[in-house]
Design a protein around this motif. Structure first.
Motif, PDB file in Angstrom:
ATOM      1  N   LEU A  51       0.844  -1.082  -0.010  1.00 28.90           N
ATOM      2  CA  LEU A  51       0.081  -0.107   0.047  1.00 28.90           C
ATOM      3  C   LEU A  51       0.935   1.360   0.003  1.00 28.90           C
ATOM      4  O   LEU A  51       0.673   1.954  -0.653  1.00 28.90           O
ATOM      5  N   ILE A  52       1.915   1.450   0.767  1.00 25.37           N
ATOM      6  CA  ILE A  52       2.656   2.472   0.806  1.00 25.37           C
ATOM      7  C   ILE A  52       3.279   2.532  -0.482  1.00 25.37           C
ATOM      8  O   ILE A  52       3.734   3.825  -0.550  1.00 25.37           O
ATOM      9  N   SER A  53       3.652   1.633  -1.068  1.00 26.44           N
ATOM     10  CA  SER A  53       4.464   1.891  -2.500  1.00 26.44           C
ATOM     11  C   SER A  53       3.730   2.600  -3.445  1.00 26.44           C
ATOM     12  O   SER A  53       4.286   2.894  -4.425  1.00 26.44           O
ATOM     13  N   THR A  54       2.408   2.442  -3.534  1.00 27.22           N
ATOM     14  CA  THR A  54       1.730   3.116  -4.228  1.00 27.22           C
ATOM     15  C   THR A  54       1.613   4.557  -4.613  1.00 27.22           C
ATOM     16  O   THR A  54       1.764   5.170  -3.433  1.00 27.22           O
ATOM     17  N   ILE A 137      -9.020   6.601   0.534  1.00 24.62           N
ATOM     18  CA  ILE A 137      -9.780   5.698   1.739  1.00 24.62           C
ATOM     19  C   ILE A 137      -9.264   4.344   1.446  1.00 24.62           C
ATOM     20  O   ILE A 137      -9.244   3.535   0.243  1.00 24.62           O
ATOM     21  N   VAL A 138      -9.009   4.004   2.350  1.00 25.39           N
ATOM     22  CA  VAL A 138      -8.511   2.395   2.553  1.00 25.39           C
ATOM     23  C   VAL A 138      -9.592   1.460   3.037  1.00 25.39           C
ATOM     24  O   VAL A 138     -10.095   1.561   4.129  1.00 25.39           O
ATOM     25  N   GLY A 173      -9.297  -0.923  -2.138  1.00 27.87           N
ATOM     26  CA  GLY A 173      -9.200  -2.099  -1.300  1.00 27.87           C
ATOM     27  C   GLY A 173      -8.198  -2.577  -0.728  1.00 27.87           C
ATOM     28  O   GLY A 173      -7.189  -2.386  -1.142  1.00 27.87           O
ATOM     29  N   PHE A 174      -8.191  -3.257   0.352  1.00 24.31           N
ATOM     30  CA  PHE A 174      -7.157  -3.751   1.337  1.00 24.31           C
ATOM     31  C   PHE A 174      -7.666  -5.065   1.957  1.00 24.31           C
ATOM     32  O   PHE A 174      -8.405  -5.151   2.535  1.00 24.31           O
ATOM     33  N   CYS A 175      -6.746  -6.021   1.647  1.00 22.27           N
ATOM     34  CA  CYS A 175      -7.255  -7.382   2.272  1.00 22.27           C
ATOM     35  C   CYS A 175      -6.076  -8.318   1.919  1.00 22.27           C
ATOM     36  O   CYS A 175      -4.939  -8.009   1.526  1.00 22.27           O
ATOM     37  N   PHE A 176      -6.179  -9.694   2.650  1.00 20.50           N
ATOM     38  CA  PHE A 176      -5.329 -10.669   2.191  1.00 20.50           C
ATOM     39  C   PHE A 176      -5.494 -11.488   1.056  1.00 20.50           C
ATOM     40  O   PHE A 176      -6.765 -11.161   0.318  1.00 20.50           O
ATOM     41  N   ALA A 177      -4.587 -11.981   0.166  1.00 17.92           N
ATOM     42  CA  ALA A 177      -4.949 -12.565  -1.118  1.00 17.92           C
ATOM     43  C   ALA A 177      -5.777 -13.769  -0.955  1.00 17.92           C
ATOM     44  O   ALA A 177      -6.529 -13.850  -1.894  1.00 17.92           O
ATOM     45  N   GLU A 178      -5.937 -14.259   0.330  1.00 19.36           N
ATOM     46  CA  GLU A 178      -6.995 -15.437   0.241  1.00 19.36           C
ATOM     47  C   GLU A 178      -8.714 -14.672   0.113  1.00 19.36           C
ATOM     48  O   GLU A 178      -9.361 -15.672   0.092  1.00 19.36           O
ATOM     49  N   VAL A 199      -5.155  -3.701  -2.770  1.00 19.08           N
ATOM     50  CA  VAL A 199      -3.642  -3.989  -2.323  1.00 19.08           C
ATOM     51  C   VAL A 199      -4.051  -5.279  -1.730  1.00 19.08           C
ATOM     52  O   VAL A 199      -4.728  -5.313  -0.671  1.00 19.08           O
ATOM     53  N   THR A 200      -3.256  -6.352  -1.904  1.00 17.78           N
ATOM     54  CA  THR A 200      -3.239  -7.254  -0.993  1.00 17.78           C
ATOM     55  C   THR A 200      -1.711  -7.382  -0.527  1.00 17.78           C
ATOM     56  O   THR A 200      -0.698  -6.697  -0.889  1.00 17.78           O
TER      57      THR A 200
END
Length: 208
Positions: A51-54, A137-138, A173-178, A199-200
């Motif tokens: 996320l920070i890299s975006t 917004i995350v 959007g922010f979540c785990f790959a699962e 972002v995952t």
């Protein structure tokens, strides 16, 4: 055994398009529950790093994060980085009876929070921020698809908030790959609003 597991996963993928939102919620709640605390911590760090890299994060001056429930992807590392870079950090303050949330500024994790439904940390302060001043917004969810659509926990809080016509922010959007549905078959309503990027812990997907 491996072949049986593969066939079960294949059947689940094929059945997704026939499932309603509540059925999908049940499946992805179980997926989250199967991630160990150690895995969750490491995957959260990786997701925060992505996320920070975006550019959307780097260019934002005011960022609205969520404060995760116990099994959700953690946002702590990204929030700490935002403070370090003198960004304004905003989180939702939820009003359960009114079924709404407002964005409030926080400047430390030492502030006063109530522990609400599902272990959610709800800020007690009333330092409300104008929605139109938020740059990014995350957005959490139980499941996202590869078109940027999401299914939340069913309360509709983010759906209502994201529909605010005053909002100009990019939505990540922010979540785990699962939590990523590999088919594009999430049930979508006409008023559903997709995120602009996802972002995952494994990848960054740009939609617009």
């Amino acid at each position: 055994m491996q072949r049986i597991a593969f066939e079960i996963k294949k059947m689940v993928r094929q059945a997704h398009h026939k499932m309603n939102k509540n059925q999908l919620r049940s499946i992805f709640r179980q997926r989250l529950a199967e991630i160990s605390p150690a895995q969750r911590a490491q995957k959260s760090k990786s997701a925060c790093s992505n996320l920070i890299s975006t550019g959307q994060f780097q260019n934002a001056k005011v960022i609205m994060f969520y404060l995760p429930m116990p099994q959700e992807a953690g946002t702590t590392d990204a929030i700490l980085y935002a403070w370090k870079k003198d960004k304004t950090v905003v989180v939702p303050k939820v009003f359960w009876k009114q079924k709404k949330m407002i964005p409030v500024r926080i400047s430390s994790f030492e502030e006063d929070f109530s522990i609400d439904v599902g272990g959610l940390r709800n800020p007690k302060n009333n330092d409300e921020v104008a929605p139109q001043t938020i740059d990014l917004i995350v957005v959490p969810a139980l499941v996202f698809d590869r078109k940027g659509y999401r299914i939340g926990r069913g309360g509709g809080y983010y759906d209502k908030f994201l529909a605010n016509p005053k909002l100009l922010a990019k939505k990540s959007g922010f979540c785990f790959a699962e939590q990523l549905l590999e088919s594009d078959n999430l049930p979508v309503m006409p008023n559903d609003i997709p995120v602009d990027l996802l972002v995952t812990d494994k990848e960054i997907i740009l939609f617009s």
